[in-house]
Design a protein around this motif. Structure first.
Motif, PDB file in Angstrom:
ATOM      1  N   ARG A  73      -4.681  13.160  20.102  1.00  9.74           N
ATOM      2  CA  ARG A  73      -3.361  13.592  19.648  1.00  9.74           C
ATOM      3  C   ARG A  73      -2.341  12.471  19.836  1.00  9.74           C
ATOM      4  N   LYS A  74      -2.420  11.783  20.964  1.00 10.84           N
ATOM      5  CA  LYS A  74      -1.508  10.672  21.236  1.00 10.84           C
ATOM      6  C   LYS A  74      -1.692   9.559  20.208  1.00 10.84           C
ATOM      7  N   ASP A  75      -2.949   9.265  19.879  1.00  7.38           N
ATOM      8  CA  ASP A  75      -3.247   8.230  18.890  1.00  7.38           C
ATOM      9  C   ASP A  75      -2.734   8.628  17.503  1.00  7.38           C
ATOM     10  N   ASN A  76      -2.930   9.903  17.148  1.00  5.41           N
ATOM     11  CA  ASN A  76      -2.465  10.390  15.853  1.00  5.41           C
ATOM     12  C   ASN A  76      -0.954  10.258  15.735  1.00  5.41           C
ATOM     13  N   MET A  77      -0.273  10.619  16.813  1.00  2.00           N
ATOM     14  CA  MET A  77       1.183  10.536  16.799  1.00  2.00           C
ATOM     15  C   MET A  77       1.634   9.084  16.636  1.00  2.00           C
ATOM     16  N   ALA A  78       0.998   8.178  17.371  1.00  2.00           N
ATOM     17  CA  ALA A  78       1.361   6.761  17.281  1.00  2.00           C
ATOM     18  C   ALA A  78       1.113   6.218  15.877  1.00  2.00           C
ATOM     19  N   ASN A  79      -0.014   6.582  15.281  1.00  2.00           N
ATOM     20  CA  ASN A  79      -0.336   6.125  13.924  1.00  2.00           C
ATOM     21  C   ASN A  79       0.664   6.671  12.912  1.00  2.00           C
ATOM     22  N   TRP A  80       1.000   7.958  13.074  1.00  2.00           N
ATOM     23  CA  TRP A  80       1.941   8.574  12.141  1.00  2.00           C
ATOM     24  C   TRP A  80       3.331   7.960  12.288  1.00  2.00           C
ATOM     25  N   MET A  81       3.760   7.779  13.524  1.00  2.00           N
ATOM     26  CA  MET A  81       5.073   7.191  13.773  1.00  2.00           C
ATOM     27  C   MET A  81       5.183   5.808  13.140  1.00  2.00           C
ATOM     28  N   ALA A  82       4.150   4.997  13.270  1.00  2.00           N
ATOM     29  CA  ALA A  82       4.177   3.647  12.702  1.00  2.00           C
ATOM     30  C   ALA A  82       4.354   3.698  11.191  1.00  2.00           C
ATOM     31  N   ARG A  83       3.650   4.614  10.551  1.00  2.00           N
ATOM     32  CA  ARG A  83       3.738   4.733   9.093  1.00  2.00           C
ATOM     33  C   ARG A  83       5.110   5.267   8.665  1.00  2.00           C
ATOM     34  N   ALA A  84       5.598   6.267   9.389  1.00  2.00           N
ATOM     35  CA  ALA A  84       6.896   6.845   9.043  1.00  2.00           C
ATOM     36  C   ALA A  84       8.019   5.836   9.264  1.00  2.00           C
ATOM     37  N   GLU A  85       7.972   5.120  10.372  1.00  2.00           N
ATOM     38  CA  GLU A  85       8.997   4.109  10.644  1.00  2.00           C
ATOM     39  C   GLU A  85       9.016   3.039   9.555  1.00  2.00           C
ATOM     40  N   ARG A  86       7.833   2.663   9.087  1.00  2.00           N
ATOM     41  CA  ARG A  86       7.763   1.652   8.027  1.00  2.00           C
ATOM     42  C   ARG A  86       8.440   2.166   6.760  1.00  2.00           C
ATOM     43  N   ARG A  87       8.161   3.425   6.375  1.00  2.00           N
ATOM     44  CA  ARG A  87       8.767   3.978   5.166  1.00  2.00           C
ATOM     45  C   ARG A  87      10.289   4.090   5.320  1.00  2.00           C
ATOM     46  N   ILE A  88      10.730   4.473   6.497  1.00  2.00           N
ATOM     47  CA  ILE A  88      12.173   4.594   6.726  1.00  2.00           C
ATOM     48  C   ILE A  88      12.820   3.216   6.681  1.00  2.00           C
ATOM     49  N   GLY A  89      12.141   2.222   7.242  1.00  2.00           N
ATOM     50  CA  GLY A  89      12.654   0.847   7.173  1.00  2.00           C
ATOM     51  C   GLY A  89      12.771   0.365   5.742  1.00  2.00           C
ATOM     52  N   LEU A  90      11.784   0.709   4.910  1.00  2.00           N
ATOM     53  CA  LEU A  90      11.842   0.335   3.496  1.00  2.00           C
ATOM     54  C   LEU A  90      13.006   1.023   2.796  1.00  2.00           C
ATOM     55  N   ALA A  91      13.250   2.284   3.167  1.00  2.00           N
ATOM     56  CA  ALA A  91      14.370   3.012   2.566  1.00  2.00           C
ATOM     57  C   ALA A  91      15.696   2.354   2.938  1.00  2.00           C
ATOM     58  N   ILE A  92      15.789   1.855   4.159  1.00  2.00           N
ATOM     59  CA  ILE A  92      17.000   1.134   4.585  1.00  2.00           C
ATOM     60  C   ILE A  92      17.157  -0.148   3.769  1.00  2.00           C
ATOM     61  N   ASP A  93      16.061  -0.891   3.621  1.00  2.00           N
ATOM     62  CA  ASP A  93      16.106  -2.156   2.871  1.00  2.00           C
ATOM     63  C   ASP A  93      16.501  -1.939   1.413  1.00  2.00           C
ATOM     64  N   LYS A  94      16.111  -0.791   0.850  1.00  2.00           N
ATOM     65  CA  LYS A  94      16.422  -0.494  -0.543  1.00  2.00           C
ATOM     66  C   LYS A  94      17.817   0.102  -0.714  1.00  2.00           C
ATOM     67  N   GLY A  95      18.511   0.312   0.412  1.00  2.00           N
ATOM     68  CA  GLY A  95      19.857   0.871   0.339  1.00  2.00           C
ATOM     69  C   GLY A  95      19.884   2.370   0.124  1.00  2.00           C
ATOM     70  N   LEU A  96      18.759   3.049   0.349  1.00  2.00           N
ATOM     71  CA  LEU A  96      18.691   4.499   0.145  1.00  2.00           C
ATOM     72  C   LEU A  96      19.307   5.266   1.307  1.00  2.00           C
ATOM     73  N   ILE A  97      19.291   4.663   2.483  1.00  2.00           N
ATOM     74  CA  ILE A  97      19.913   5.260   3.655  1.00  2.00           C
ATOM     75  C   ILE A  97      20.656   4.174   4.431  1.00  2.00           C
ATOM     76  N   SER A  98      21.532   4.591   5.313  1.00  2.00           N
ATOM     77  CA  SER A  98      22.388   3.656   6.042  1.00  2.00           C
ATOM     78  C   SER A  98      21.598   2.746   6.974  1.00  2.00           C
ATOM     79  N   ARG A  99      22.105   1.532   7.144  1.00  2.00           N
ATOM     80  CA  ARG A  99      21.493   0.598   8.083  1.00  2.00           C
ATOM     81  C   ARG A  99      21.734   1.015   9.533  1.00  2.00           C
ATOM     82  N   ASP A 100      22.627   1.969   9.742  1.00  2.00           N
ATOM     83  CA  ASP A 100      22.877   2.473  11.093  1.00  2.00           C
ATOM     84  C   ASP A 100      21.778   3.427  11.562  1.00  2.00           C
TER      85      ASP A 100
END
Length: 207
Positions: A130-157
């Motif tokens: 479960r811990k590994d699954n959470m870490a893997n999911w978090m890494a993927r989600a953080e990457r997508r959110i970072g891309l959304a920030i880079d594309k200007g879809l959400i705030s850099r804050d």
């Protein structure tokens, strides 16, 4: 003859795991004995010990052969990348909920791993998975959110880790509560009601 014996052994092993999975859901892991499993599978305790050292080994084998809803859909997410990372993330989360509802095998093992086992001793492998699954999911989600920030879809804050953790808590909590009584609410419908406003709130706050 040797090949047939090997196939028969594999079939026996699968029947033992099937019986264990069914009993673990019905009465929990700690209350299920190897004799219960042997009786349900139509084999002797000796047959179980031929394939597994103990109940912990049997339990871990049952977990290893299963693909949980989140794991399966993470593989799909890795293959998809549109112009809108938040849409990809939304579709992924809803796909996890949909698989939970419509894949009985994955749902049973998820229920065992979250509601029917104590994370101690020989069962600690579940906690680690479960811990590994959470870490893997978090890494993927953080990457997508970072891309959304880079594309200007959400705030850099926006803090990608905090947003990802909020999404994880959301999807994990929805599934856990639905597992207690699947008739209590429509998991997919409620998921949309919870996930969509969260993601749209991120978009609304962009500068």
């Amino acid at each position: 003859m040797a090949r047939r014996t090997k196939e028969e052994a594999a079939a026996t092993r699968d029947s033992i795991l099937d019986a264990a999975e069914k009993l673990f859901v019905e009465q929990g892991v700690s209350r299920t004995t190897l004799q219960h499993i042997a009786t349900a599978a139509g084999v002797t305790r000796g047959a179980i010990y031929w394939h597994f050292d103990d109940k912990g080994a049997l339990f871990n084998a049952m977990m290893e052969r299963a693909i949980l809803p989140l794991e399966a859909e993470m593989q799909v997410l890795d293959q998809v990348e549109s112009d809108d990372p938040l849409v990809d993330l939304r579709n992924h989360m809803l796909a996890v909920l949909d698989r939970t509802v419509n894949d009985p095998g994955a749902r049973r093992v998820f229920e065992i791993a979250t509601l029917k086992v104590e994370f101690v001793g020989e069962m600690d492998a579940v906690r680690q998975r479960r811990k590994d699954n959470m870490a893997n999911w978090m890494a993927r989600a953080e990457r997508r959110i970072g891309l959304a920030i880079d594309k200007g879809l959400i705030s850099r804050d926006v803090n990608p880790t905090q947003v990802a953790l909020g999404l994880w808590t959301m999807i994990d909590g929805l599934i856990r509560n639905w597992m207690f009584d699947p008739q209590d609410f429509d998991l997919l419908a409620l998921g949309k009601c919870v996930i969509d406003p969260y993601l749209e709130g991120l978009r609304a706050g962009r500068t």
